[in-house]
Design a protein around this motif. Structure first.
Motif, PDB file in Angstrom:
ATOM      1  N   TYR A  72       0.848  -1.196   0.000  1.00 57.48           N
ATOM      2  CA  TYR A  72       0.000   0.000   0.000  1.00 57.48           C
ATOM      3  C   TYR A  72       0.882   1.244   0.000  1.00 57.48           C
ATOM      4  CZ  TYR A  72      -3.491   3.418   1.453  1.00 57.48           C
ATOM      5  OH  TYR A  72      -4.312   4.515   1.509  1.00 57.48           O
ATOM      6  N   ALA A  73       1.908   1.225   0.842  1.00 60.96           N
ATOM      7  CA  ALA A  73       2.812   2.370   0.957  1.00 60.96           C
ATOM      8  C   ALA A  73       3.728   2.504  -0.254  1.00 60.96           C
ATOM      9  CB  ALA A  73       3.657   2.241   2.226  1.00 60.96           C
ATOM     10  N   CYS A  74       4.039   1.389  -0.884  1.00 64.65           N
ATOM     11  CA  CYS A  74       4.970   1.349  -2.025  1.00 64.65           C
ATOM     12  C   CYS A  74       4.348   0.499  -3.139  1.00 64.65           C
ATOM     13  CB  CYS A  74       6.311   0.755  -1.602  1.00 64.65           C
ATOM     14  SG  CYS A  74       6.997   1.412  -0.086  1.00 64.65           S
ATOM     15  N   PRO A  75       3.333   1.019  -3.822  1.00 66.52           N
ATOM     16  CA  PRO A  75       2.601   0.207  -4.806  1.00 66.52           C
ATOM     17  C   PRO A  75       3.453  -0.333  -5.946  1.00 66.52           C
ATOM     18  CG  PRO A  75       1.874   2.503  -4.859  1.00 66.52           C
ATOM     19  CD  PRO A  75       2.811   2.369  -3.706  1.00 66.52           C
ATOM     20  N   ASP A  76       4.624   0.256  -6.181  1.00 65.61           N
ATOM     21  CA  ASP A  76       5.501  -0.256  -7.227  1.00 65.61           C
ATOM     22  C   ASP A  76       5.971  -1.678  -6.919  1.00 65.61           C
ATOM     23  OD1 ASP A  76       6.907   1.271  -5.132  1.00 65.61           O
ATOM     24  OD2 ASP A  76       8.734   0.659  -6.190  1.00 65.61           O
ATOM     25  N   LEU A  77       5.871  -2.104  -5.665  1.00 65.77           N
ATOM     26  CA  LEU A  77       6.237  -3.474  -5.301  1.00 65.77           C
ATOM     27  C   LEU A  77       5.354  -4.506  -6.004  1.00 65.77           C
ATOM     28  CD1 LEU A  77       6.742  -3.054  -1.448  1.00 65.77           C
ATOM     29  CD2 LEU A  77       8.534  -3.394  -3.162  1.00 65.77           C
ATOM     30  N   LEU A  78       4.171  -4.087  -6.418  1.00 62.89           N
ATOM     31  CA  LEU A  78       3.227  -5.005  -7.060  1.00 62.89           C
ATOM     32  C   LEU A  78       3.522  -5.224  -8.544  1.00 62.89           C
ATOM     33  CD1 LEU A  78      -0.057  -3.755  -5.383  1.00 62.89           C
ATOM     34  CD2 LEU A  78       1.142  -5.909  -4.948  1.00 62.89           C
ATOM     35  N   GLN A  79       4.427  -4.432  -9.112  1.00 60.11           N
ATOM     36  CA  GLN A  79       4.763  -4.608 -10.527  1.00 60.11           C
ATOM     37  C   GLN A  79       5.378  -5.983 -10.729  1.00 60.11           C
ATOM     38  OE1 GLN A  79       7.257  -1.330 -11.689  1.00 60.11           O
ATOM     39  NE2 GLN A  79       5.570   0.126 -11.595  1.00 60.11           N
ATOM     40  N   GLY A  80       4.837  -6.722 -11.663  1.00 57.77           N
ATOM     41  CA  GLY A  80       5.386  -8.020 -12.001  1.00 57.77           C
ATOM     42  C   GLY A  80       4.842  -9.189 -11.199  1.00 57.77           C
ATOM     43  N   ILE A  81       3.868  -8.954 -10.292  1.00 57.88           N
ATOM     44  CA  ILE A  81       3.331 -10.109  -9.577  1.00 57.88           C
ATOM     45  C   ILE A  81       2.478 -10.938 -10.542  1.00 57.88           C
ATOM     46  CG2 ILE A  81       3.388  -8.976  -7.329  1.00 57.88           C
ATOM     47  CD1 ILE A  81       0.286  -8.864  -7.448  1.00 57.88           C
ATOM     48  N   SER A  82       2.368 -12.208 -10.247  1.00 57.55           N
ATOM     49  CA  SER A  82       1.655 -13.124 -11.137  1.00 57.55           C
ATOM     50  C   SER A  82       0.163 -12.816 -11.182  1.00 57.55           C
ATOM     51  CB  SER A  82       1.860 -14.563 -10.672  1.00 57.55           C
ATOM     52  OG  SER A  82       1.146 -14.798  -9.471  1.00 57.55           O
ATOM     53  N   ILE A  83      -0.467 -13.272 -12.232  1.00 67.59           N
ATOM     54  CA  ILE A  83      -1.922 -13.126 -12.357  1.00 67.59           C
ATOM     55  C   ILE A  83      -2.612 -13.875 -11.219  1.00 67.59           C
ATOM     56  CG2 ILE A  83      -3.912 -13.742 -13.785  1.00 67.59           C
ATOM     57  CD1 ILE A  83      -2.122 -13.140 -16.239  1.00 67.59           C
ATOM     58  N   GLY A  84      -2.047 -15.032 -10.854  1.00 66.48           N
ATOM     59  CA  GLY A  84      -2.617 -15.803  -9.750  1.00 66.48           C
ATOM     60  C   GLY A  84      -2.660 -15.019  -8.456  1.00 66.48           C
ATOM     61  N   LEU A  85      -1.578 -14.317  -8.156  1.00 67.00           N
ATOM     62  CA  LEU A  85      -1.543 -13.516  -6.929  1.00 67.00           C
ATOM     63  C   LEU A  85      -2.431 -12.281  -7.074  1.00 67.00           C
ATOM     64  CD1 LEU A  85      -0.387 -13.616  -4.105  1.00 67.00           C
ATOM     65  CD2 LEU A  85       1.595 -12.329  -4.917  1.00 67.00           C
ATOM     66  N   GLN A  86      -2.467 -11.721  -8.267  1.00 68.50           N
ATOM     67  CA  GLN A  86      -3.354 -10.571  -8.509  1.00 68.50           C
ATOM     68  C   GLN A  86      -4.806 -10.950  -8.240  1.00 68.50           C
ATOM     69  OE1 GLN A  86      -2.883  -8.819 -12.411  1.00 68.50           O
ATOM     70  NE2 GLN A  86      -0.654  -8.818 -12.214  1.00 68.50           N
ATOM     71  N   LYS A  87      -5.182 -12.164  -8.620  1.00 70.03           N
ATOM     72  CA  LYS A  87      -6.564 -12.619  -8.415  1.00 70.03           C
ATOM     73  C   LYS A  87      -6.899 -12.768  -6.943  1.00 70.03           C
ATOM     74  CE  LYS A  87      -7.184 -14.997 -12.813  1.00 70.03           C
ATOM     75  NZ  LYS A  87      -7.428 -16.287 -13.472  1.00 70.03           N
ATOM     76  N   ARG A  88      -5.892 -12.926  -6.105  1.00 68.87           N
ATOM     77  CA  ARG A  88      -6.106 -13.071  -4.660  1.00 68.87           C
ATOM     78  C   ARG A  88      -6.220 -11.718  -3.964  1.00 68.87           C
ATOM     79  NH1 ARG A  88      -7.343 -18.372  -3.853  1.00 68.87           N
ATOM     80  NH2 ARG A  88      -5.823 -19.682  -4.900  1.00 68.87           N
ATOM     81  N   MET A  89      -5.894 -10.642  -4.685  1.00 74.58           N
ATOM     82  CA  MET A  89      -5.909  -9.310  -4.068  1.00 74.58           C
ATOM     83  C   MET A  89      -7.325  -8.809  -3.842  1.00 74.58           C
ATOM     84  SD  MET A  89      -2.864  -6.874  -5.351  1.00 74.58           S
ATOM     85  CE  MET A  89      -3.061  -5.796  -3.940  1.00 74.58           C
ATOM     86  N   GLN A  90      -7.499  -8.233  -2.665  1.00 73.91           N
ATOM     87  CA  GLN A  90      -8.739  -7.565  -2.299  1.00 73.91           C
ATOM     88  C   GLN A  90      -8.322  -6.210  -1.773  1.00 73.91           C
ATOM     89  OE1 GLN A  90     -11.822  -8.917  -2.697  1.00 73.91           O
ATOM     90  NE2 GLN A  90     -12.715  -7.008  -2.027  1.00 73.91           N
ATOM     91  N   GLY A  91      -8.671  -5.162  -2.442  1.00 70.80           N
ATOM     92  CA  GLY A  91      -8.221  -3.839  -2.020  1.00 70.80           C
ATOM     93  C   GLY A  91      -6.775  -3.621  -2.439  1.00 70.80           C
ATOM     94  N   LYS A  92      -6.079  -2.766  -1.698  1.00 72.41           N
ATOM     95  CA  LYS A  92      -4.729  -2.365  -2.087  1.00 72.41           C
ATOM     96  C   LYS A  92      -3.626  -3.139  -1.381  1.00 72.41           C
ATOM     97  CE  LYS A  92      -6.070   2.292  -3.334  1.00 72.41           C
ATOM     98  NZ  LYS A  92      -5.845   3.713  -3.132  1.00 72.41           N
ATOM     99  N   SER A  93      -3.958  -3.846  -0.288  1.00 72.55           N
ATOM    100  CA  SER A  93      -2.881  -4.508   0.462  1.00 72.55           C
ATOM    101  C   SER A  93      -3.295  -5.846   1.063  1.00 72.55           C
ATOM    102  CB  SER A  93      -2.379  -3.587   1.576  1.00 72.55           C
ATOM    103  OG  SER A  93      -3.406  -3.365   2.522  1.00 72.55           O
TER     104      SER A  93
END
Length: 125
Positions: A72-93
């Motif tokens: 949440y504090a450093c959203p650039d950390l999310l660049q390159g995460i897998s689609i699988g992990l993206q699908k598990r995201m709820q909100g920003k963190s």
């Protein structure tokens, strides 16, 4: 709609808790129960003027949530995460799991380490 297998939630919780526990020596374990594991840093966040939240694992009614505040504090950390992990995201963190997924847990462990390093670089740990 089938109900979630809450028996697996204990295994999911334990697997996710293991990821966060390795940072406990550097932080403050605010809560450590069978359903909640919560880590704060020892530093006051200069923006929010309160102790900096790092991460938490919580058993909810329909899933187990893994909160990782560095993304949440450093959203650039999310660049390159897998689609699988993206699908598990709820909100920003928050990442929600109903079953153990070793591959996604490994990826989340790497992301957590990157988050820890980002906090360290900012002096928040």
């Amino acid at each position: 709609m089938p109900l979630p297998n809450v028996d697996q939630f204990t295994q999911v919780f334990q697997g996710l808790k293991l990821i966060l526990q390795q940072y406990a020596p550097e932080m403050d374990v605010k809560t450590n129960t069978d359903e909640v594991y919560y880590l704060n840093t020892h530093q006051i966040n200069p923006i929010y003027k309160q102790i900096t939240f790092f991460g938490s694992v919580q058993v909810k009614k329909n899933y187990v949530s893994y909160y990782l505040m560095p993304v949440y504090a450093c959203p650039d950390l999310l660049q390159g995460i897998s689609i699988g992990l993206q699908k598990r995201m709820q909100g920003k963190s928050c990442f929600n799991f109903k079953v153990v997924d070793e591959e996604l847990f490994k990826e989340l462990a790497v992301l957590t380490e990157k988050g820890y390093q980002a906090y360290l670089a900012r002096g928040w740990v």
